[in-house]
Design an enzyme around this catalytic site. Structure first.
Site, short mmCIF file in Angstrom:
data_model
loop_
_atom_site.label_atom_id
_atom_site.label_comp_id
_atom_site.label_asym_id
_atom_site.label_seq_id
_atom_site.Cartn_x
_atom_site.Cartn_y
_atom_site.Cartn_z
N HIS A 89 32.69 80.23 -11.12
CA HIS A 89 32.19 78.65 -11.63
C HIS A 89 32.91 77.50 -10.78
CE1 HIS A 89 30.56 79.57 -15.60
NE2 HIS A 89 31.01 80.53 -15.67
N GLU B 57 31.93 74.55 -10.67
CA GLU B 57 31.92 73.18 -11.25
C GLU B 57 33.25 73.16 -12.35
OE1 GLU B 57 30.26 75.91 -14.80
OE2 GLU B 57 30.43 75.79 -12.43
N CYS C 231 26.78 81.22 -12.37
CA CYS C 231 27.20 82.06 -13.35
C CYS C 231 25.76 82.65 -14.24
CB CYS C 231 28.13 81.49 -14.59
SG CYS C 231 29.01 83.00 -15.61
#
Length: 223
Positions: free
Chosen positions: A158, A160, A82
């Site tokens: 994203h 994560e 990102c």
């Protein structure tokens, strides 16, 4: 391996779980700390931020872009996520600007690589234009979502994000979730329900990234 964390509400999350599960030695380095020499780590992972990568303030942002530029120059692999993907694009000579249509919620970018198709969680208000020499790998209707720049990989989505990370974002900005993704509580419940599926996709994606770089040896590990 170092993971550059720009703010406390976007930690390594599932990426950190993958690194530990694969036996890869890694450490989180907060952006405010002195930054490592670009050639020192086996690879750099740079995470998200609520700031724009093209901002001049706080001053750590242009310093961060300069670090990534130096890492590119010496061939250190970078995984940008990102904000990190946006900073990587700037470091490589690309551009980042406000997105015509921000993306908050689930996205399923199109790609010839099954590992990149998602669905993934997104939360971004800026968009990337490819750096010179970069290859587009995945794109949604509204934004570039993955690209390769030499040995580096930029991901606009994203991977994560865990349910806990999403809840922290949604709690801080419920109006953003409501505007783009619907009822914040219902959406958070959906994130929770998909947690194991997402974790499996993240591990598949990051295994693909490691093999794309040359396998386990690139991180100083035996195959």
């Amino acid at each position: 391996m170092i993971v550059l964390e720009h703010q406390h509400d976007d930690p390594a999350g599932l990426v950190g779980e993958w690194l530990s599960a694969r036996g890869i030695s890694w450490a989180t380095v907060p952006t405010a700390d002195p930054q490592p020499a670009p050639a020192a780590p086996a690879a750099i992972i740079t995470l998200g931020s609520s700031h724009s990568a093209y901002a001049e303030e706080p001053r750590w942002i242009p310093r961060h872009v300069s670090l990534l530029r130096a890492a590119l120059a010496v061939g250190t692999p970078i995984l940008g996520i990102c904000f990190g993907a946006q900073a990587l694009a700037l470091a490589g000579g690309g551009t980042v600007a406000p997105a015509a249509r921000p993306e908050v919620g689930w996205v399923s970018p199109g790609s010839v690589h099954a590992e990149l198709r998602g669905p993934w969680l997104a939360w971004h208000f800026d968009a990337i234009e490819l750096p010179p020499g970069a290859r587009e790998l995945a794109r949604s209707d509204d934004a570039l979502h993955a690209y390769a720049l030499g040995r580096s990989l930029g991901l606009q989505f994203h991977p994560e994000v865990t349910p806990a990370i999403w809840r922290s974002w949604a709690t801080g900005s419920p109006e953003v979730v409501e505007r783009y993704a619907g009822d914040p509580a219902e959406f958070a419940a959906g994130v929770e329900a998909r947690a194991e599926q997402v974790r499996g996709r993240v591990f598949t994606l990051l295994d693909w990234w490691r093999e794309w770089l040359g396998g386990a040896a690139v991180f100083g590990m035996a195959n």
